[in-house]
Design a protein around this motif. Sequence first.
Motif, PDB file in Angstrom:
ATOM      1  N   ALA A  51       0.837  -1.204   0.000  1.00  0.00           N
ATOM      2  CA  ALA A  51       0.000   0.000   0.000  1.00  0.00           C
ATOM      3  C   ALA A  51       0.869   1.250   0.000  1.00  0.00           C
ATOM      4  CB  ALA A  51      -0.931  -0.001   1.204  1.00  0.00           C
ATOM      5  N   TYR A  52       1.952   1.223   0.780  1.00  0.00           N
ATOM      6  CA  TYR A  52       2.847   2.383   0.826  1.00  0.00           C
ATOM      7  C   TYR A  52       3.550   2.587  -0.520  1.00  0.00           C
ATOM      8  CZ  TYR A  52       6.569   5.568   1.990  1.00  0.00           C
ATOM      9  OH  TYR A  52       7.414   6.644   1.991  1.00  0.00           O
ATOM     10  N   ARG A  53       4.030   1.506  -1.120  1.00  0.00           N
ATOM     11  CA  ARG A  53       4.710   1.616  -2.427  1.00  0.00           C
ATOM     12  C   ARG A  53       3.768   2.158  -3.498  1.00  0.00           C
ATOM     13  NH1 ARG A  53       8.144  -3.960  -2.427  1.00  0.00           N
ATOM     14  NH2 ARG A  53       9.853  -3.192  -1.129  1.00  0.00           N
ATOM     15  N   ALA A  54       2.532   1.659  -3.507  1.00  0.00           N
ATOM     16  CA  ALA A  54       1.550   2.145  -4.481  1.00  0.00           C
ATOM     17  C   ALA A  54       1.291   3.638  -4.281  1.00  0.00           C
ATOM     18  CB  ALA A  54       0.250   1.354  -4.366  1.00  0.00           C
ATOM     19  N   TRP A  55       1.255   4.063  -3.041  1.00  0.00           N
ATOM     20  CA  TRP A  55       1.052   5.485  -2.744  1.00  0.00           C
ATOM     21  C   TRP A  55       2.271   6.304  -3.156  1.00  0.00           C
ATOM     22  CZ3 TRP A  55       3.919   8.505   0.674  1.00  0.00           C
ATOM     23  CH2 TRP A  55       3.420   9.789   0.902  1.00  0.00           C
ATOM     24  N   ALA A  56       3.469   5.798  -2.855  1.00  0.00           N
ATOM     25  CA  ALA A  56       4.707   6.533  -3.113  1.00  0.00           C
ATOM     26  C   ALA A  56       4.968   6.746  -4.597  1.00  0.00           C
ATOM     27  CB  ALA A  56       5.892   5.819  -2.470  1.00  0.00           C
ATOM     28  N   VAL A  57       4.598   5.792  -5.438  1.00  0.00           N
ATOM     29  CA  VAL A  57       4.873   5.919  -6.876  1.00  0.00           C
ATOM     30  C   VAL A  57       3.714   6.577  -7.629  1.00  0.00           C
ATOM     31  CG1 VAL A  57       6.427   3.942  -6.916  1.00  0.00           C
ATOM     32  CG2 VAL A  57       4.013   3.606  -7.464  1.00  0.00           C
ATOM     33  N   LYS A  62       1.125  17.367  -5.894  1.00  0.00           N
ATOM     34  CA  LYS A  62       1.032  17.119  -4.456  1.00  0.00           C
ATOM     35  C   LYS A  62      -0.414  17.278  -3.961  1.00  0.00           C
ATOM     36  CE  LYS A  62       3.436  18.237  -0.213  1.00  0.00           C
ATOM     37  NZ  LYS A  62       4.446  19.043   0.434  1.00  0.00           N
ATOM     38  N   GLU A  63      -1.132  18.241  -4.515  1.00  0.00           N
ATOM     39  CA  GLU A  63      -2.513  18.481  -4.082  1.00  0.00           C
ATOM     40  C   GLU A  63      -3.439  17.326  -4.468  1.00  0.00           C
ATOM     41  OE1 GLU A  63      -1.399  20.993  -6.748  1.00  0.00           O
ATOM     42  OE2 GLU A  63       0.009  21.411  -5.145  1.00  0.00           O
ATOM     43  N   GLU A  64      -3.090  16.590  -5.528  1.00  0.00           N
ATOM     44  CA  GLU A  64      -3.942  15.514  -6.027  1.00  0.00           C
ATOM     45  C   GLU A  64      -3.622  14.161  -5.394  1.00  0.00           C
ATOM     46  OE1 GLU A  64      -3.322  15.545 -10.221  1.00  0.00           O
ATOM     47  OE2 GLU A  64      -4.212  17.521 -10.486  1.00  0.00           O
ATOM     48  N   LYS A  65      -2.465  14.068  -4.767  1.00  0.00           N
ATOM     49  CA  LYS A  65      -2.030  12.784  -4.206  1.00  0.00           C
ATOM     50  C   LYS A  65      -2.922  12.404  -3.022  1.00  0.00           C
ATOM     51  CE  LYS A  65       2.181  10.345  -3.404  1.00  0.00           C
ATOM     52  NZ  LYS A  65       3.553  10.345  -3.772  1.00  0.00           N
ATOM     53  N   PRO A  66      -3.373  11.156  -2.969  1.00  0.00           N
ATOM     54  CA  PRO A  66      -4.184  10.734  -1.825  1.00  0.00           C
ATOM     55  C   PRO A  66      -3.350  10.760  -0.545  1.00  0.00           C
ATOM     56  CG  PRO A  66      -3.611   8.840  -3.192  1.00  0.00           C
ATOM     57  CD  PRO A  66      -3.119  10.062  -3.909  1.00  0.00           C
TER      58      PRO A  66
END
Length: 193
Positions: A51-57, A62-66
């Motif tokens: 889950a962290y890797r999917a988020w990191a890549v 920045k405003e659109e990142k979950p």
Amino acid sequence: GNAATSYKVPINFYTAIVAGSGRKKTPLQNTFAKQPAEDVLLKVARENENAYRAWAVNPGKKEEKPPKPIPLDLKISDYTSEALVITLRKSDEMGRSILVSRDEINGLFKSLDQYKGGKGADEQQLLEIYDGGSFRSLRVGDTTRSFERCSVNILGAVQPEILTELLRGGDASGKWARFIFVPIPDMTKRLPT
């Protein structure tokens, strides 16, 4: 629970293994808490990492990142009260329990309120979560920290002399009344596998 009152609470166990030094407290803890859960803990750790890797890549502004994913923790050794609330929220969402496991349970109590100069409410939090109820905290400039249910178990070991010191002041708060004490006899026998 009681059918007449509809009073229900999770089964939370606060357990202290009581034995002198060298009496195999840690192997006993490993037999009952670590070894049976190793596969599940590894699976959850992999899921957290994925889950962290999917988020990191995740590309994008920045405003659109979950928001950064909150890991699911099933077994912890140390925590702050604020971090525990976040973890309990995730556990509540997933319908899971948390085990606080310490080889020396005295260390758990010494660490309470350490970041607040002894003026915090860590011990009260530990007392309140025993019943598995809800919690909601509102702080200026902070996101809401809350959970509806919690299931927290504590497992640790303590020497009889240290336990005597911990109990010397009595138990006005009921902290020790919540614990199950498991004394290990002086003649330690090998546990069957």
